[in-house]
Design an enzyme around this catalytic site. Sequence first.
Site, short mmCIF file in Angstrom:
data_model
loop_
_atom_site.label_atom_id
_atom_site.label_comp_id
_atom_site.label_asym_id
_atom_site.label_seq_id
_atom_site.Cartn_x
_atom_site.Cartn_y
_atom_site.Cartn_z
N THR A 11 6.87 -0.51 5.90
CA THR A 11 6.57 0.47 4.86
C THR A 11 5.31 0.05 4.13
O THR A 11 4.56 -0.81 4.60
CB THR A 11 7.79 0.64 3.91
OG1 THR A 11 7.54 1.75 3.03
CG2 THR A 11 8.05 -0.60 3.06
N ASN A 12 5.01 0.67 3.00
CA ASN A 12 3.81 0.33 2.23
C ASN A 12 4.17 0.30 0.74
O ASN A 12 5.32 0.51 0.37
CB ASN A 12 2.70 1.34 2.53
CG ASN A 12 3.14 2.75 2.22
OD1 ASN A 12 3.35 3.11 1.07
ND2 ASN A 12 3.33 3.56 3.26
N ARG A 13 3.18 0.05 -0.09
CA ARG A 13 3.47 -0.21 -1.50
C ARG A 13 3.45 1.04 -2.39
O ARG A 13 3.40 0.93 -3.61
CB ARG A 13 2.49 -1.26 -2.02
CG ARG A 13 2.79 -2.66 -1.44
CD ARG A 13 1.76 -3.67 -1.88
NE ARG A 13 1.47 -3.56 -3.30
CZ ARG A 13 0.26 -3.73 -3.82
NH1 ARG A 13 -0.77 -3.98 -3.03
NH2 ARG A 13 0.06 -3.62 -5.11
N SER A 14 3.50 2.20 -1.79
CA SER A 14 3.50 3.42 -2.61
C SER A 14 4.74 3.44 -3.52
O SER A 14 5.85 3.18 -3.08
CB SER A 14 3.53 4.65 -1.70
OG SER A 14 3.82 5.79 -2.46
N ALA B 236 2.45 8.43 0.94
CA ALA B 236 1.72 7.46 1.76
C ALA B 236 2.48 7.37 3.08
O ALA B 236 3.47 6.63 3.20
CB ALA B 236 1.66 6.12 1.06
#
Length: 206
Positions: free
Chosen positions: A18-21, A85
């Site tokens: 995943t990402n930091r959104s 994101a």
Amino acid sequence: VVTAGGTQEPLDPVRHLTNRSSGKMGYALAEAARDRGAKVTLVTAPTALLEPVGVEVVNVHTAQEMLDVVKKAVNRTHALIMAAAVADYRPVKISENKIKKVMPTLTLELEKTPDILGTVKGDFVRVGFAAESQNLIENARRKLRQKQLDLIVANDITVTDSGFGADTDRVVIIDREGKVEKLPLLPKREVADKVLDRVVRLLTKT
Ligand code: CTP
């Protein structure tokens, strides 16, 4: 239709990429649109935020799930705002069992996820977001052109008061004509209202 959060792409039963959104921008947009009287569908990847009231919320995890939901949700929409994101790549293989640490190194093979904005087109205003760490305006312009967007909201993620996780944003809005509007540092809710002002202008023009 507003999307929010960072998609999660599973790797095995206990792990995902995943990402930091944080989802804050998408939720602010959904709430701002609701407050203007819009009927809002918020398609959201997991976040730590409270579900906004007065908004239809659809929870998803992966880019593919988000695409499937967005495709249906845009049927009668006036605008699609993609603040999510979306993961650009996902594991080719989802392991049925937990991956064990038996090897000294582990290589993951990734494949591209479907490009939601690249796929979902129609007779509605389409707004994209661009999170960039270099050549902000140039990269955002390229995305606007490639994805045939009406507007792109570009964010410099190298500064700490703006972008992923922050409560404020310093963004640049670029339109189809290439006109660049640089906004000052603002709370995300105010950025959301600026973006919606532009969407309303586009809607009244058409
Ligand atoms: N987006 C999308 N589907 C994807 C990836 C991104 O619809 N699979 C949307 C995002 O929600 C955002 C816009 O496209 O509104 C730009 O996303 P970004 O990831 O920054 O751009 P990419 O085209 O993926 O380019 P890159 O990652 O190479 O910067």
